[in-house]
Design a protein around this motif. Sequence first.
Motif, PDB file in Angstrom:
ATOM      1  N   GLY B 185       8.814  36.297  23.347  1.00 25.83           N
ATOM      2  CA  GLY B 185      10.136  35.694  23.114  1.00 25.83           C
ATOM      3  C   GLY B 185      10.961  35.457  24.352  1.00 25.83           C
ATOM      4  N   GLU B 186      10.365  35.644  25.527  1.00 24.70           N
ATOM      5  CA  GLU B 186      11.085  35.412  26.797  1.00 24.70           C
ATOM      6  C   GLU B 186      10.925  33.932  27.161  1.00 24.70           C
ATOM      7  OE1 GLU B 186      12.719  37.582  28.805  1.00 24.70           O
ATOM      8  OE2 GLU B 186      12.285  39.472  27.813  1.00 24.70           O
ATOM      9  N   THR B 187      11.654  33.066  26.467  1.00 24.15           N
ATOM     10  CA  THR B 187      11.395  31.625  26.603  1.00 24.15           C
ATOM     11  C   THR B 187      11.767  31.060  27.977  1.00 24.15           C
ATOM     12  OG1 THR B 187      13.484  31.226  25.485  1.00 24.15           O
ATOM     13  CG2 THR B 187      11.507  31.063  24.155  1.00 24.15           C
ATOM     14  N   THR B 188      12.857  31.530  28.572  1.00 26.46           N
ATOM     15  CA  THR B 188      13.229  31.010  29.898  1.00 26.46           C
ATOM     16  C   THR B 188      12.158  31.374  30.923  1.00 26.46           C
ATOM     17  OG1 THR B 188      15.550  31.278  29.318  1.00 26.46           O
ATOM     18  CG2 THR B 188      15.061  30.970  31.646  1.00 26.46           C
ATOM     19  N   THR B 189      11.738  32.636  30.894  1.00 22.53           N
ATOM     20  CA  THR B 189      10.712  33.071  31.850  1.00 22.53           C
ATOM     21  C   THR B 189       9.387  32.373  31.565  1.00 22.53           C
ATOM     22  OG1 THR B 189      11.816  35.208  31.588  1.00 22.53           O
ATOM     23  CG2 THR B 189       9.956  35.134  33.071  1.00 22.53           C
ATOM     24  N   MET B 190       9.123  32.083  30.291  1.00 20.63           N
ATOM     25  CA  MET B 190       7.912  31.328  29.944  1.00 20.63           C
ATOM     26  C   MET B 190       7.954  29.949  30.622  1.00 20.63           C
ATOM     27  SD  MET B 190       6.898  29.581  26.370  1.00 20.63           S
ATOM     28  CE  MET B 190       8.216  28.418  26.641  1.00 20.63           C
ATOM     29  N   CYS B 191       9.133  29.314  30.600  1.00 23.42           N
ATOM     30  CA  CYS B 191       9.270  27.998  31.263  1.00 23.42           C
ATOM     31  C   CYS B 191       9.057  28.134  32.771  1.00 23.42           C
ATOM     32  CB  CYS B 191      10.638  27.391  30.972  1.00 23.42           C
ATOM     33  SG  CYS B 191      10.823  26.854  29.267  1.00 23.42           S
ATOM     34  N   LEU B 192       9.517  29.247  33.347  1.00 28.10           N
ATOM     35  CA  LEU B 192       9.300  29.481  34.781  1.00 28.10           C
ATOM     36  C   LEU B 192       7.795  29.566  35.061  1.00 28.10           C
ATOM     37  CD1 LEU B 192      11.966  32.277  35.541  1.00 28.10           C
ATOM     38  CD2 LEU B 192      12.236  29.822  35.782  1.00 28.10           C
TER      39      LEU B 192
END
Lengths: 83, 332
Positions: B185-192
């Motif tokens: 659920g760490e979507t921002t870090t997933m985008c990184l």
Amino acid sequence: VRIVTLAAFVIFVCISVIFGVSLIVRVAMLILPYSLTQFRLVVEVLRVPLAIALAYSWLRVWKAITDWYFWRSVKLARGRDEP
Amino acid sequence: MLDLYTGGTALTVSVVAFAVTYFTIPPLSSWLRRRGIVGIDIHKLDKPQIPAMGGLSIIAGLGAGLFSLELLGGYSAEIVAFLGTVVIAGAIGVVDDLRPLSSRLKPILTALAAAPILLLGTFNAHPVFPLIGAFRLTILYPALILFAIPVTANAVNMLDVFNGSLSGTLTIVSLTLAAVLAVSGETTTMCLALTLFGSLLAFYLFNRYPARVFGGDAGSLAVGAAVGALAVIGRIELVAVVALVPYIMNAFYGLASVGRLYERREIKPRPVRVRSDGKLEATTERRAPVTLTRLILAEGPMSEQEIVRAMQLLTILSCAMAVLAFLLIEVQ
């Protein structure tokens, strides 16, 4: 096929990393339980070098296994190449 | 599960990162060649000169991807911290490429790359481990970040030895980390992580055998620091460590053999040599470091492509184990 042994090494290291922390914590707690002294802080401070020592011992074992594998493989490969 | 907007954003940022890296490499390579910023491909018989410092294109791709992420997803301290870490590590790499730093100074300087994470507070001082759960490391954790970023940056730098060895393996690692971050659920870090994946994939197309560009220390330090930053910001420290096991093995073997921090160029007894048929073989020099490459070559000579393929297979295995580690933490 040649990297099967190395794959086994990778799995060994991965499993050691995954379970190593909990194992080291448990062993450190076993060797230095809180019941040892009434000063809880002393036990906690002593556990840190103990945990480092345990981790270092594991690294030494890992290095020894690697060296043994490397030099044995080189020796076998050279023996195979020579007529 | 990811919603449609997050999925679209993730896809967009990775495509932007891919495109910017892909289209900046050719002009950058020509410029680097004209300026004489080249490296010798020592594992080829004809020792060709290849433009070095192509890692600047990876940084440009990451920058563009992260900028588009800011536009689509709004301001996030995580994005700024990640970009800051990459840029600082990349700048240290540029200095090292142009004027080699000592083996002791480089790790100290790369610790500076941890500053954006510490200053913006984009970390959680409670790392989670299988069987024991979250560890409260309120005081120790920031110090560990100062240690973790140089370790990942320099470990990645130490395995950047063959055509496609870094880009080909870290593409797998970044994709694995993105998948793990998506599930957690760490979507921002997933985008990184996907931005990193896009840049690395584009770079791999130019860096794979026979390489048309080298990343240089600018690329390897930036990418290594980026992986370290993903681990810290995304709270997947253990998962990242397990995924990076081939890198850790290589770094540990090298350090344990030499007995101190070292630069590849400092080591006179070479761990591998090129045979007359172009294949590589492990030397029997006792003082040479037992690196991962030397272990792969222990049972006989191999071509450069075969070695990189072996490294990729080992990375796939370590990434599978990283997913296992993540599942163990999740089940807990």
